[in-house]
Design a protein around this motif. Structure first.
Motif, PDB file in Angstrom:
ATOM      1  N   ASN A 187      -4.594  -8.755  -0.138  1.00 57.16           N
ATOM      2  CA  ASN A 187      -5.853  -8.794  -0.889  1.00 57.16           C
ATOM      3  C   ASN A 187      -7.048  -8.217  -0.154  1.00 57.16           C
ATOM      4  OD1 ASN A 187      -6.344 -10.785   1.007  1.00 57.16           O
ATOM      5  ND2 ASN A 187      -6.070 -12.479  -0.432  1.00 57.16           N
ATOM      6  N   GLU A 188      -6.825  -7.585   1.008  1.00 59.88           N
ATOM      7  CA  GLU A 188      -7.983  -7.071   1.743  1.00 59.88           C
ATOM      8  C   GLU A 188      -7.615  -5.861   2.595  1.00 59.88           C
ATOM      9  OE1 GLU A 188     -11.170  -9.777   3.427  1.00 59.88           O
ATOM     10  OE2 GLU A 188     -10.219  -9.098   5.290  1.00 59.88           O
ATOM     11  N   ILE A 189      -8.561  -4.927   2.689  1.00 59.78           N
ATOM     12  CA  ILE A 189      -8.486  -3.814   3.621  1.00 59.78           C
ATOM     13  C   ILE A 189      -9.652  -3.925   4.591  1.00 59.78           C
ATOM     14  CG2 ILE A 189      -8.973  -1.339   3.837  1.00 59.78           C
ATOM     15  CD1 ILE A 189      -7.136  -0.763   1.593  1.00 59.78           C
ATOM     16  N   THR A 214     -12.975  -4.708   2.369  1.00 61.67           N
ATOM     17  CA  THR A 214     -13.065  -4.832   0.927  1.00 61.67           C
ATOM     18  C   THR A 214     -11.895  -5.641   0.405  1.00 61.67           C
ATOM     19  OG1 THR A 214     -13.257  -3.606  -1.164  1.00 61.67           O
ATOM     20  CG2 THR A 214     -11.785  -2.690   0.494  1.00 61.67           C
ATOM     21  N   SER A 215     -12.120  -6.349  -0.685  1.00 58.82           N
ATOM     22  CA  SER A 215     -11.035  -7.001  -1.398  1.00 58.82           C
ATOM     23  C   SER A 215     -10.931  -6.345  -2.761  1.00 58.82           C
ATOM     24  CB  SER A 215     -11.308  -8.507  -1.545  1.00 58.82           C
ATOM     25  OG  SER A 215     -12.328  -8.718  -2.514  1.00 58.82           O
ATOM     26  N   VAL A 261       0.852  -1.190   0.000  1.00 57.76           N
ATOM     27  CA  VAL A 261       0.000   0.000   0.000  1.00 57.76           C
ATOM     28  C   VAL A 261       0.889   1.241   0.000  1.00 57.76           C
ATOM     29  CG1 VAL A 261      -0.202  -0.151   2.512  1.00 57.76           C
ATOM     30  CG2 VAL A 261      -1.819   1.263   1.233  1.00 57.76           C
ATOM     31  N   GLU A 262       0.455   2.258  -0.737  1.00 58.53           N
ATOM     32  CA  GLU A 262       1.113   3.545  -0.677  1.00 58.53           C
ATOM     33  C   GLU A 262       0.123   4.589  -0.182  1.00 58.53           C
ATOM     34  OE1 GLU A 262       4.965   4.289  -3.317  1.00 58.53           O
ATOM     35  OE2 GLU A 262       3.132   4.272  -4.522  1.00 58.53           O
ATOM     36  N   ASN A 306       2.975   1.220  -8.104  1.00 58.53           N
ATOM     37  CA  ASN A 306       2.716  -0.186  -8.381  1.00 58.53           C
ATOM     38  C   ASN A 306       2.086  -0.900  -7.188  1.00 58.53           C
ATOM     39  OD1 ASN A 306       3.877  -0.171 -11.035  1.00 58.53           O
ATOM     40  ND2 ASN A 306       5.924  -0.200 -10.095  1.00 58.53           N
ATOM     41  N   ALA A 307       1.710  -0.136  -6.167  1.00 60.69           N
ATOM     42  CA  ALA A 307       1.140  -0.729  -4.962  1.00 60.69           C
ATOM     43  C   ALA A 307      -0.231  -1.337  -5.249  1.00 60.69           C
ATOM     44  CB  ALA A 307       1.014   0.325  -3.871  1.00 60.69           C
ATOM     45  N   THR A 308      -0.540  -2.386  -4.525  1.00 60.47           N
ATOM     46  CA  THR A 308      -1.863  -3.016  -4.664  1.00 60.47           C
ATOM     47  C   THR A 308      -2.968  -2.060  -4.246  1.00 60.47           C
ATOM     48  OG1 THR A 308      -0.884  -5.179  -4.182  1.00 60.47           O
ATOM     49  CG2 THR A 308      -3.287  -4.975  -3.950  1.00 60.47           C
ATOM     50  N   TRP A 309      -2.701  -1.301  -3.181  1.00 58.89           N
ATOM     51  CA  TRP A 309      -3.685  -0.375  -2.633  1.00 58.89           C
ATOM     52  C   TRP A 309      -3.132   1.045  -2.670  1.00 58.89           C
ATOM     53  CZ3 TRP A 309      -8.201  -2.746  -1.686  1.00 58.89           C
ATOM     54  CH2 TRP A 309      -8.191  -4.104  -1.372  1.00 58.89           C
ATOM     55  N   LYS A 310      -3.989   1.990  -2.998  1.00 61.38           N
ATOM     56  CA  LYS A 310      -3.621   3.405  -2.994  1.00 61.38           C
ATOM     57  C   LYS A 310      -4.583   4.153  -2.072  1.00 61.38           C
ATOM     58  CE  LYS A 310      -2.258   3.164  -7.878  1.00 61.38           C
ATOM     59  NZ  LYS A 310      -2.504   3.725  -9.238  1.00 61.38           N
TER      60      LYS A 310
END
Length: 330
Positions: A303-305, A322-323, A155-156, A204-208
């Protein structure tokens, strides 16, 4: 936090402070704060609108944050601004820093890195004081910049200086704001938007996750910030940002977008609250609203927040997760 990290943060603060004094908008400063847990997860505490020398239940919220921080083994803390009331800091020797920060957030679990943005009340004081490396030397967990990035691998976090976006602060006569390092305003805002846009594009982070002081959407007393709706929101939607987290309204709140995966989360209950002003909102979007004190936790995995809001008694009053493939309320 290690001495190496303290030195790194101090150097970056010095660089940014010098840039601000000569009216230069530099490329967004980047910090690396990678997960340390074996499973790679990241646990964060989020609080905003707090600095009142422990009054207005600030100390009670801090106590509960400490308990929850220990339970989740928090990696770091995010402050969504309005760090020192009513008018920011006078200088980097202001006792308000110790009385509202160091002497309030004393629990062991809160002695982690704090990443802070400026709020409108902070701009009523000496902005350079909050950005000063002197404060980091006083209390090594403190770090505050205008706009910057924290890279945590999966995550970023993109911290955005939102106060200069709002027109009213430049015309109202009731308060005086410290615009050193901001003027000419149009150039400053253009650079902020450009840097945030480019950083999100290159991520390129999965989560922003984007963090600012002011609301984009809110049913609270301050309501929407139209300047951010017009200028920042299109970038967040175009770049597939997952969460926008803010303070400003002294409440806890979760609004879900019908146009994208973007969620709007308000954690502004760090001290004075209970304003009793709640505006009508589409129930399809308004997932949660609490007109009171508290804070928020954020757990991030590959894969989840997961998000949880806590009240001043340390009780979970709303949770959501959320995924990348499905959205599930809980």
């Amino acid at each position: 936090m290690t001495m190496k990290n303290i030195t790194y943060a101090t150097i970056l603060l010095m660089v940014y402070a010098v840039a601000a004094t000569v009216n230069v908008v530099a490329e967004l400063q980047r910090f690396e704060h990678l997960p340390t847990k074996a499973d790679g997860s990241l646990d964060i505490l989020v609080i905003g609108d707090w600095g009142r020398r422990g009054l207005y239940n600030q100390s009670y919220v801090a106590f509960q944050m400490g308990k929850v921080g220990e339970k989740i083994d928090a990696d770091f803390i995010v402050s969504t601004g309005d760090n020192f009331y009513e008018d920011g800091l006078v200088n980097d020797q202001d006792s308000l820093f110790d009385e509202s920060f160091t002497q309030v957030y004393t629990v062991t679990s809160l002695q982690k890195q704090w990443y802070s943005v400026l709020g409108n009340h902070d701009y009523r004081g000496n902005v350079s004081a909050q950005l000063s490396p002197t404060l980091t030397h006083k209390d090594s967990k403190w770090l505050c910049l205008r706009s910057f990035i924290v890279n945590s691998g999966i995550v970023e976090f993109f911290f955005v200086d939102t106060t200069p976006f709002q027109d009213k602060y430049f015309t109202e006569e009731e308060h005086t704001y410290d615009w050193s390092g901001i003027l000419p305003r149009e150039e400053y805002l253009s650079n902020v938007l450009k840097e945030v846009d480019m950083a999100l594009e290159e991520s390129n982070a999965t989560w922003k996750i984007v963090i600012g002081h002011h609301t984009i959407f809110s049913a609270g007393s301050h309501g929407n910030t139209q300047e951010l709706v017009d200028q920042l929101l299109p970038i967040l939607e175009a770049k597939d940002v997952d969460l926008y987290i803010n303070g400003h309204d002294h409440c806890l709140q979760h609004i879900s977008s019908q146009n994208s995966q973007l969620q709007f989360l308000t954690s502004g209950g760090g001290s004075k609250a209970w304003r009793g002003e709640v505006n009508q909102w589409d129930p399809k979007e308004m997932k949660f609203y609490y007109d009171g004190q508290g804070f928020m936790t954020l757990r991030v995995t590959d894969n989840e927040i997961s998000v949880a809001f806590y009240n001043v008694f340390g009780e979970i009053i709303h949770s959501w997760r959320t995924s990348k493939y499905t959205h599930m309320d809980s």
